[in-house]
Scaffold this active site. Sequence first.
Site, PDB file in Angstrom:
ATOM      1  N   ASP A 145     -12.635  -8.419   4.637  1.00  0.00           N
ATOM      2  CA  ASP A 145     -13.669  -8.728   3.644  1.00  0.00           C
ATOM      3  C   ASP A 145     -14.532 -10.428   3.866  1.00  0.00           C
ATOM      4  OD1 ASP A 145     -14.079  -6.211   3.113  1.00  0.00           O
ATOM      5  OD2 ASP A 145     -14.121  -6.579   0.716  1.00  0.00           O
ATOM      6  N   TYR A 157       0.944  -1.135  -0.418  1.00  0.00           N
ATOM      7  CA  TYR A 157      -0.037  -0.018  -0.338  1.00  0.00           C
ATOM      8  C   TYR A 157       1.027   1.632  -0.175  1.00  0.00           C
ATOM      9  CZ  TYR A 157      -4.229  -1.763   1.092  1.00  0.00           C
ATOM     10  OH  TYR A 157      -5.660  -2.950   0.209  1.00  0.00           O
ATOM     11  N   ASP A 164      -6.443  -7.211   4.111  1.00  0.00           N
ATOM     12  CA  ASP A 164      -8.167  -6.195   3.075  1.00  0.00           C
ATOM     13  C   ASP A 164      -8.482  -6.986   2.798  1.00  0.00           C
ATOM     14  OD1 ASP A 164      -9.201  -3.784   2.926  1.00  0.00           O
ATOM     15  OD2 ASP A 164      -8.270  -4.138   0.147  1.00  0.00           O
ATOM     16  N   LYS A 201       2.975 -14.711   1.831  1.00  0.00           N
ATOM     17  CA  LYS A 201       3.501 -15.717   0.374  1.00  0.00           C
ATOM     18  C   LYS A 201       4.820 -16.093  -0.116  1.00  0.00           C
ATOM     19  CE  LYS A 201       1.616 -17.559  -3.752  1.00  0.00           C
ATOM     20  NZ  LYS A 201       0.263 -18.529  -3.017  1.00  0.00           N
TER      21      LYS A 201
HETATM   22  C1  IPM Z   1     -10.183  -1.134   4.238  1.00  0.00           C
HETATM   23  C2  IPM Z   1     -10.558  -0.122   2.921  1.00  0.00           C
HETATM   24  C3  IPM Z   1      -9.458   0.322   2.412  1.00  0.00           C
HETATM   25  C4  IPM Z   1      -8.199  -0.321   2.521  1.00  0.00           C
HETATM   26  C5  IPM Z   1      -9.327   1.771   1.141  1.00  0.00           C
HETATM   27  C6  IPM Z   1     -10.883   2.002   1.433  1.00  0.00           C
HETATM   28  C7  IPM Z   1      -8.384   2.638   0.796  1.00  0.00           C
HETATM   29  O1  IPM Z   1     -10.664  -1.640   1.475  1.00  0.00           O
HETATM   30  O2  IPM Z   1     -10.003  -0.281   5.014  1.00  0.00           O
HETATM   31  O3  IPM Z   1     -10.337  -2.072   4.222  1.00  0.00           O
HETATM   32  O4  IPM Z   1      -7.747  -1.050   1.240  1.00  0.00           O
HETATM   33  O5  IPM Z   1      -7.409  -0.205   3.233  1.00  0.00           O
HETATM   34 MG    MG Z   2     -11.209  -3.378   2.432  1.00  0.00          MG
END
Ligand code: IPM
Ligand code: MG
Length: 364
Positions: A255, A144, A251, A195
Amino acid sequence: MSMTTIKIAIVPGDGIGPEIVSEAVKVLSCLRREFGLEIELEEGLIGGVAYDETGCPLPDKTLALAREADAVLLGAVGGPKWESLDIQVRPEKGLLGIRSALGLFANLRPAILYPQLADASTLKADVVSGLDILIVRELTGGIYFGQPRGVRTLETGERQGFNTLVYSESEIRRIGKVAFDIARKRGRRVCSVDKANVLECTELWREVMSEFGMRNSDVELTHMYVDNAAMQLVRAPKQFDVIVTTNMFGDILSDCAAMLTGSIGMLPSASLDQNGKGMYEPIHGSAPDIAGQGVANPLATILSVAMMLRYSLDREDLASRIEKAVRDTLDQGLRTPDIYTEKMTKVGTAQMGDAVVFALANQT
Ligand code: IPM
Ligand code: MG
């Protein structure tokens, strides 16, 4: 206001951000009114709305407000309106900028299945019931933030995009320590996800984590490749206690873990610096498709307030009260559309927030 007044910066952001943050603010106001929590709230701009007003997704004023505050509550950023902007001024840059500027390297994302929502998950109830895992995501390093990055034009005239995955030993050790410290208060098991079979950077990650694990053998450390971890999360998620991983893997996996709990609208997060100062936000995004309709689930944001009380304000008592109020509200059968199942009562954002506040205010 007395000297001990706690300052909380409120940065709602874009999309459903303002709607869900309003409900969390109702909860904070209830704590002030009913439980004497001395707080002072001040609002700031971030993301697309900040860009529209100031030309910058993270105005200096917001950053100063966040630095001064004892804790920050954030909604969400981004939306189609700003997608074609230069990447430097996109809403997401504002979020990454505040995380980085405040040194919030440790992102805690708990995935807990509320028993009332076992049927709301897309996975079978017995696979997810009793789920309680914590993803510790490194938040200010990795691909990032790695340099160099960009899009360059090759001699052939073809364009080439590139990013850099980079972690130093100290960054790995620092996030490892956070994961181990938290594991000690839970199941004492940490699974480090990398990884290492392909990427040198995460081969180093594994090596440093292993060394750290050997010096902290009261916690069990295992390693897993990220592709396998993604599979295991949906196959048998209860095998995990604490997962520690890089910024991008965290990240993605968070999710995935969110859906185990029924809805991404249920997951709070805490992003902490070296001293425990933190920013609190739901892990979901700005959901532009449902923004402004009053149907977004405010529970992830309300639960983020609970994390704020626990991790930054040292008020475990009030954190537990909020979590109990959320459970009580779910017990009453109230559901926003994302967690709605048959026979339940479908409610909107504000009704859900009001119900939590009512449950909180009437706790014995
Ligand atoms: C998260 C989001 C953010 C990230 C985005 C909105 C920049 O997906 O907080 O998980 O990738 O960190
Ligand atoms: Mg995210």
